[in-house]
Design an enzyme around this catalytic site. Structure first.
Site, PDB file in Angstrom:
ATOM      1  N   ASP A 191       1.014  -1.325  -0.186  1.00 28.67           N
ATOM      2  CA  ASP A 191       0.046  -0.138   0.011  1.00 28.67           C
ATOM      3  C   ASP A 191       0.732   1.254  -0.062  1.00 28.67           C
ATOM      4  O   ASP A 191       2.079   1.100   0.625  1.00 28.67           O
ATOM      5  CB  ASP A 191      -0.868  -0.124   1.195  1.00 28.67           C
ATOM      6  CG  ASP A 191      -1.967   0.998   1.033  1.00 28.67           C
ATOM      7  OD1 ASP A 191      -3.309   0.190   0.981  1.00 28.67           O
ATOM      8  OD2 ASP A 191      -1.790   2.331   1.100  1.00 28.67           O
ATOM      9  N   ILE A 192       0.571   1.998  -0.712  1.00 26.74           N
ATOM     10  CA  ILE A 192       1.522   3.443  -1.098  1.00 26.74           C
ATOM     11  C   ILE A 192       1.239   4.447   0.203  1.00 26.74           C
ATOM     12  O   ILE A 192       2.226   5.078   0.689  1.00 26.74           O
ATOM     13  CB  ILE A 192       0.796   4.167  -2.269  1.00 26.74           C
ATOM     14  CG1 ILE A 192       2.001   5.113  -2.669  1.00 26.74           C
ATOM     15  CG2 ILE A 192      -0.416   5.174  -2.015  1.00 26.74           C
ATOM     16  CD1 ILE A 192       1.876   5.778  -4.197  1.00 26.74           C
ATOM     17  N   ASN A 199     -12.764  -3.273   2.841  1.00 21.67           N
ATOM     18  CA  ASN A 199     -13.781  -2.216   3.389  1.00 21.67           C
ATOM     19  C   ASN A 199     -14.818  -2.596   1.813  1.00 21.67           C
ATOM     20  O   ASN A 199     -14.268  -2.055   0.859  1.00 21.67           O
ATOM     21  CB  ASN A 199     -13.418  -0.799   3.062  1.00 21.67           C
ATOM     22  CG  ASN A 199     -12.194  -0.709   4.228  1.00 21.67           C
ATOM     23  OD1 ASN A 199     -12.321  -0.871   5.240  1.00 21.67           O
ATOM     24  ND2 ASN A 199     -11.224   0.235   3.959  1.00 21.67           N
ATOM     25  N   GLN A 258     -14.957   1.565   1.655  1.00 24.99           N
ATOM     26  CA  GLN A 258     -14.395   1.478   0.406  1.00 24.99           C
ATOM     27  C   GLN A 258     -14.070   2.813  -0.268  1.00 24.99           C
ATOM     28  O   GLN A 258     -15.088   3.560  -0.551  1.00 24.99           O
ATOM     29  CB  GLN A 258     -14.926   0.445  -0.491  1.00 24.99           C
ATOM     30  CG  GLN A 258     -14.113  -0.004  -1.596  1.00 24.99           C
ATOM     31  CD  GLN A 258     -14.870  -0.869  -2.499  1.00 24.99           C
ATOM     32  OE1 GLN A 258     -15.988  -1.395  -2.001  1.00 24.99           O
ATOM     33  NE2 GLN A 258     -14.160  -1.331  -3.576  1.00 24.99           N
ATOM     34  N   HIS A 305     -10.397  -4.999  -3.224  1.00 27.42           N
ATOM     35  CA  HIS A 305      -9.043  -5.264  -2.307  1.00 27.42           C
ATOM     36  C   HIS A 305      -9.071  -5.403  -1.012  1.00 27.42           C
ATOM     37  O   HIS A 305      -9.701  -4.868  -0.190  1.00 27.42           O
ATOM     38  CB  HIS A 305      -8.054  -3.856  -2.751  1.00 27.42           C
ATOM     39  CG  HIS A 305      -8.932  -2.431  -2.307  1.00 27.42           C
ATOM     40  ND1 HIS A 305      -9.775  -1.820  -2.694  1.00 27.42           N
ATOM     41  CD2 HIS A 305      -8.615  -1.801  -1.022  1.00 27.42           C
ATOM     42  CE1 HIS A 305     -10.130  -0.918  -2.096  1.00 27.42           C
ATOM     43  NE2 HIS A 305      -9.604  -0.683  -1.130  1.00 27.42           N
ATOM     44  N   HIS A 356      -7.166  -5.651   2.422  1.00 29.61           N
ATOM     45  CA  HIS A 356      -5.970  -5.201   3.180  1.00 29.61           C
ATOM     46  C   HIS A 356      -5.507  -6.134   4.112  1.00 29.61           C
ATOM     47  O   HIS A 356      -6.226  -7.095   4.827  1.00 29.61           O
ATOM     48  CB  HIS A 356      -6.469  -4.203   4.056  1.00 29.61           C
ATOM     49  CG  HIS A 356      -6.932  -2.749   3.312  1.00 29.61           C
ATOM     50  ND1 HIS A 356      -6.118  -1.727   3.250  1.00 29.61           N
ATOM     51  CD2 HIS A 356      -8.218  -2.823   2.733  1.00 29.61           C
ATOM     52  CE1 HIS A 356      -6.524  -0.703   2.549  1.00 29.61           C
ATOM     53  NE2 HIS A 356      -8.049  -1.176   2.207  1.00 29.61           N
TER      54      HIS A 356
HETATM   55  P1  5GP Z   1      -9.936   1.675   0.588  1.00 34.21           P
HETATM   56  O1  5GP Z   1     -10.040   2.972   1.553  1.00 34.21           O
HETATM   57  O2  5GP Z   1     -10.482   1.816  -0.831  1.00 34.21           O
HETATM   58  O3  5GP Z   1     -10.137   0.093   1.396  1.00 34.21           O
HETATM   59  O4  5GP Z   1      -8.361   1.493   0.552  1.00 34.21           O
HETATM   60  C1  5GP Z   1      -7.711   2.142  -0.891  1.00 34.21           C
HETATM   61  C2  5GP Z   1      -6.142   1.739  -0.298  1.00 34.21           C
HETATM   62  O5  5GP Z   1      -5.439   1.791  -1.830  1.00 34.21           O
HETATM   63  C3  5GP Z   1      -5.340   2.903   0.368  1.00 34.21           C
HETATM   64  O6  5GP Z   1      -5.004   2.110   1.597  1.00 34.21           O
HETATM   65  C4  5GP Z   1      -4.516   3.478  -0.343  1.00 34.21           C
HETATM   66  O7  5GP Z   1      -3.307   3.937   0.343  1.00 34.21           O
HETATM   67  C5  5GP Z   1      -4.123   2.398  -1.300  1.00 34.21           C
HETATM   68  N1  5GP Z   1      -3.755   3.034  -2.994  1.00 34.21           N
HETATM   69  C6  5GP Z   1      -4.649   3.934  -3.286  1.00 34.21           C
HETATM   70  N2  5GP Z   1      -3.839   4.555  -4.523  1.00 34.21           N
HETATM   71  C7  5GP Z   1      -2.793   3.508  -4.659  1.00 34.21           C
HETATM   72  C8  5GP Z   1      -1.657   3.537  -5.403  1.00 34.21           C
HETATM   73  O8  5GP Z   1      -1.574   4.344  -6.437  1.00 34.21           O
HETATM   74  N3  5GP Z   1      -0.889   2.556  -5.114  1.00 34.21           N
HETATM   75  C9  5GP Z   1      -0.778   1.781  -4.241  1.00 34.21           C
HETATM   76  N4  5GP Z   1       0.112   0.823  -3.761  1.00 34.21           N
HETATM   77  N5  5GP Z   1      -1.731   1.857  -3.171  1.00 34.21           N
HETATM   78  C10 5GP Z   1      -2.658   2.809  -3.385  1.00 34.21           C
END
Ligand code: 5GP
Ligand code: ZN
Length: 133
Positions: free
Chosen positions: A29-30, A85, A92, A98, A100
């Site tokens: 995760d970034i 999520n 989400q 995705h 985690h």
């Molecule tokens: P969500 O809140 O949708 O469950 O989580 C999305 C996750 O994707 C976040 O933890 C966010 O940091 C990660 N993320 C979003 N864009 C990128 C990206 O371009 N590269 C990577 N490696 N992670 C990303």
């Protein structure tokens, strides 16, 4: 479709791969919430968990296990929280399923799944249970 995770699968956006197989990709995760915070996605765009076929669901479970094993081997965490999520109400943000994978370390100060939400129904559990019969 404009999707950041599809762009990662296609290679137009780079990633740090943790694990992959034919149908799933796990990468760091970034904006990590833990050392080794990994997200695992189906390579084919799927909005959420609910739309997966039974076969995709089985593949996802195996891919999660393999990705966890890789994180365990590399970083040797003491435990994990694993989940996703589901839909905006579940938090989400990226609309491509995705999972985690949060490696956990003794004394890291984090909570458990129970710390996500504390909003129980006003209806007693035994009343609510009748709806499931
Ligand atoms: P969500 O809140 O949708 O469950 O989580 C999305 C996750 O994707 C976040 O933890 C966010 O940091 C990660 N993320 C979003 N864009 C990128 C990206 O371009 N590269 C990577 N490696 N992670 C990303
Ligand atoms: Zn996508």
């Amino acid at each position: 479709m404009d999707c950041i995770f599809c762009d990662i699968v296609s290679g137009s956006v780079p990633n740090h791969t943790v694990y992959q197989d034919e149908n799933f990709l796990a990468f760091l995760d970034i904006f990590p919430h833990a050392k080794g915070h990994t997200v695992l996605i189906p390579k084919a765009h799927r909005d959420n968990f609910a739309v997966l076929t039974d076969e995709e669901t089985s593949g996802l479970a195996l891919a999660i296990k393999k990705a966890m094993e890789k994180v365990q081997m590399v970083l040797n965490p003491d435990g994990f929280n694993v989940g996703w999520n589901e839909d905006p109400a579940g938090g989400q943000v990226v609309p491509h399923l995705h999972v985690h994978i949060f490696p956990r370390y003794n004394g890291d100060g984090g909570g458990s799944m129970h710390s996500i939400i504390k909003n129980p129904s006003q209806t007693p559990v035994n009343e609510l249970a009748k709806k499931f019969v």
